[in-house]
Design a protein around this motif. Structure first.
Motif, short mmCIF file in Angstrom:
data_model
loop_
_atom_site.label_atom_id
_atom_site.label_comp_id
_atom_site.label_asym_id
_atom_site.label_seq_id
_atom_site.Cartn_x
_atom_site.Cartn_y
_atom_site.Cartn_z
N THR A 1 -8.00 -1.33 -1.81
CA THR A 1 -7.24 -2.46 -1.80
C THR A 1 -5.91 -2.49 -2.22
O THR A 1 -5.52 -1.70 -3.06
N ALA A 2 -4.81 -2.98 -1.63
CA ALA A 2 -3.41 -2.92 -2.16
C ALA A 2 -3.14 -3.59 -3.50
O ALA A 2 -2.37 -3.17 -4.24
N THR A 3 -4.18 -4.58 -3.85
CA THR A 3 -3.84 -5.08 -5.14
C THR A 3 -4.43 -3.95 -6.25
O THR A 3 -3.69 -3.79 -7.21
N GLU A 4 -5.33 -3.38 -6.05
CA GLU A 4 -5.90 -2.26 -6.93
C GLU A 4 -4.81 -1.07 -6.92
O GLU A 4 -4.69 -0.53 -7.89
N MET A 5 -4.24 -0.74 -5.68
CA MET A 5 -3.15 0.32 -5.80
C MET A 5 -2.27 -0.18 -6.84
O MET A 5 -1.48 0.70 -7.23
N ASP B 1 -13.33 2.56 4.56
CA ASP B 1 -13.75 1.38 5.06
C ASP B 1 -13.56 -0.04 3.94
O ASP B 1 -14.18 -0.89 3.91
N ARG B 2 -12.79 0.24 3.01
CA ARG B 2 -12.32 -0.49 1.91
C ARG B 2 -11.15 -1.39 2.17
O ARG B 2 -10.73 -2.48 1.32
N CYS B 3 -10.40 -1.31 3.20
CA CYS B 3 -9.10 -1.98 3.27
C CYS B 3 -9.60 -3.41 3.86
O CYS B 3 -10.33 -3.51 4.86
N GLN B 4 -8.80 -4.59 3.25
CA GLN B 4 -9.16 -5.88 3.36
C GLN B 4 -8.15 -6.69 4.30
O GLN B 4 -8.30 -7.82 4.62
N THR B 5 -7.23 -5.82 4.75
CA THR B 5 -6.22 -6.64 5.46
C THR B 5 -6.65 -6.92 6.88
O THR B 5 -7.69 -6.29 7.38
N ARG B 6 -6.29 -8.03 7.63
CA ARG B 6 -6.67 -8.66 8.66
C ARG B 6 -6.16 -8.02 9.79
O ARG B 6 -6.65 -7.99 10.95
N MET B 7 -4.81 -7.72 9.82
CA MET B 7 -4.06 -7.53 10.99
C MET B 7 -4.31 -6.06 11.56
O MET B 7 -4.67 -5.13 10.93
N ALA C 1 7.71 -0.33 -11.08
CA ALA C 1 6.53 -0.14 -10.57
C ALA C 1 6.12 -1.24 -9.28
O ALA C 1 6.45 -2.46 -9.61
N PRO C 2 5.61 -0.57 -8.17
CA PRO C 2 5.64 -1.53 -7.09
C PRO C 2 4.36 -2.40 -7.00
O PRO C 2 3.41 -2.21 -7.76
N ALA C 3 4.81 -3.64 -6.48
CA ALA C 3 3.84 -4.68 -6.43
C ALA C 3 2.68 -4.48 -5.35
O ALA C 3 2.85 -3.67 -4.30
N HIS C 4 1.58 -5.42 -5.15
CA HIS C 4 0.67 -5.06 -4.18
C HIS C 4 1.33 -5.11 -3.00
O HIS C 4 0.87 -4.70 -1.83
N ASP C 5 2.43 -6.44 -2.86
CA ASP C 5 2.74 -6.45 -1.40
C ASP C 5 3.78 -5.28 -0.83
O ASP C 5 3.96 -5.09 0.32
#
Length: 336
Positions: free
Chosen positions: A26-30, A272-278, A40-44
């Motif tokens: 996930t982007a949050t974990e990244m 298969d771990r990405c949770q984004t909807r788009m 340091a980059p944020a999840h967004d």
């Protein structure tokens, strides 16, 4: 004129995380795993990357092209990325899963792998979009990838796929490119072995060493009847009428590599771990995961270190750092 800020993260940053992460994607974990610092980059930032880039399989091709051996077999297959809890996620639909032996909810990924029996190199891919069905099926994507392979100058010794892709349109497409194919067919596929009429291939006298027959709607092929280790009977056909059983077995063993590739990609790239909807974001994440696999495969190919061992080595370094300075300990009174 306003000056736009440079992106905080790049495709290489995203891919490096997928190479390293043992499970999460996930982007949050990244964001949580980035080196500490004011920049340091944020999840967004990772989420914006997935939405900003135009999904394109050419990025995978440009990276893998210099790594391909000159001679090889082109193997096609699809796999389902499980999304059992997705309700509003792009690309998710109901697809048959060989892993579960039933129809499941997920994303259907069609891949092309180039292999000489040593390396497994994904060189193209497509994603089946349920919103486009039935106009764009996985068979349409396979034919698109065949055309792309030809335009890129690939000259496979054989094109291999399983019975799901053995329809006449696909067989004719391979032949139109001047290539040989090898595929399994179902037991009810109709052939004419002796000019007495078409009947199911299971009803015909097909030798394990190969028998030339007329495949309904296609023309002459060489068919093989093989008894699998589990006792099941398999029927294989090729348009290379001079292929013998040793060559068929060699190509079939090469073709099995795509199963290893799919298993390794799911286990080691968080595909298969990405949770984004788009839709676009999912496409980019899957493309990044394929490129992450290429890096793991190149490391395996050049060092002999397996995908699993390479990932474990990254985790081992993190554990070693923790053991040098453990952060979690009981208060002194608890250990007195």
């Amino acid at each position: 004129m306003a000056v736009m800020n440079a992106p905080r993260v790049t495709a290489d940053d995203y891919i490096a995380f997928l190479v390293a992460t043992p499970k999460e994607g996930t982007a949050t974990e990244m964001a949580r795993c980035q080196p500490l610092g004011p920049d340091a980059p944020a999840h967004d930032a990772f989420t914006r990357l997935l939405h900003r880039l135009e999904p394109d399989a050419d990025a995978l091709w440009s990276e893998v092209r210099p790594l391909l051996p000159a001679e090889g077999v082109l193997v096609f297959d699809d796999t389902v990325l499980d999304k059992p809890h997705a309700r509003h996620m792009g690309l998710v639909g109901r697809f048959w899963s060989g892993r579960h032996a039933r129809v499941v909810q997920g994303i259907d990924l069609v891949t092309a792998v180039w292999t000489d029996g040593d390396g497994l190199w994904p060189c193209d891919y497509r994603l089946v979009d349920p919103a486009e069905a039935p106009k764009r099926t996985k068979n349409d994507h396979l034919r698109d990838m065949l055309a792309a392979a030809a335009s890129r100058g690939l000259a496979p010794a054989c094109v291999c796929f399983d019975c799901w892709f053995s329809g006449l349109d696909n067989l004719k497409a391979v032949r139109a490119h001047g290539w040989a194919f090898l595929t399994q067919v179902r037991s009810n596929r109709r052939v004419n072995p002796d000019r007495t009429g078409n009947r199911s291939i299971s009803e015909c006298d097909i030798a394990a060493t190969g028998t030339v027959v007329h495949l309904e709607g296609f023309g002459l092929v060489k068919a093989f009847r093989i008894v699998a280790p589990n006792g099941d009977t398999e029927h294989w056909v090729t348009n290379h009428l001079g292929m013998d059983e040793a060559a068929r077995l060699g190509f079939a063993e090469h073709a099995w590599g795509i199963e290893e590739f799919h298993r390794g990609m799911k286990q080691h790239t968080a595909v298969d771990r990405c949770q984004t909807r788009m839709n676009r974001a999912q496409r980019n994440h899957i493309g990044f995961a394929l490129r992450a696999f290429v890096r793991l495969e190149w490391h395996r190919f050049t060092t002999g270190v397996s995908w699993f061992a390479a990932k474990l080595g990254i985790i081992r370094e993190a554990i070693r750092g923790f053991l040098n300075q453990p952060r979690y300990a009981l208060p002194p009174t608890a250990t007195a």
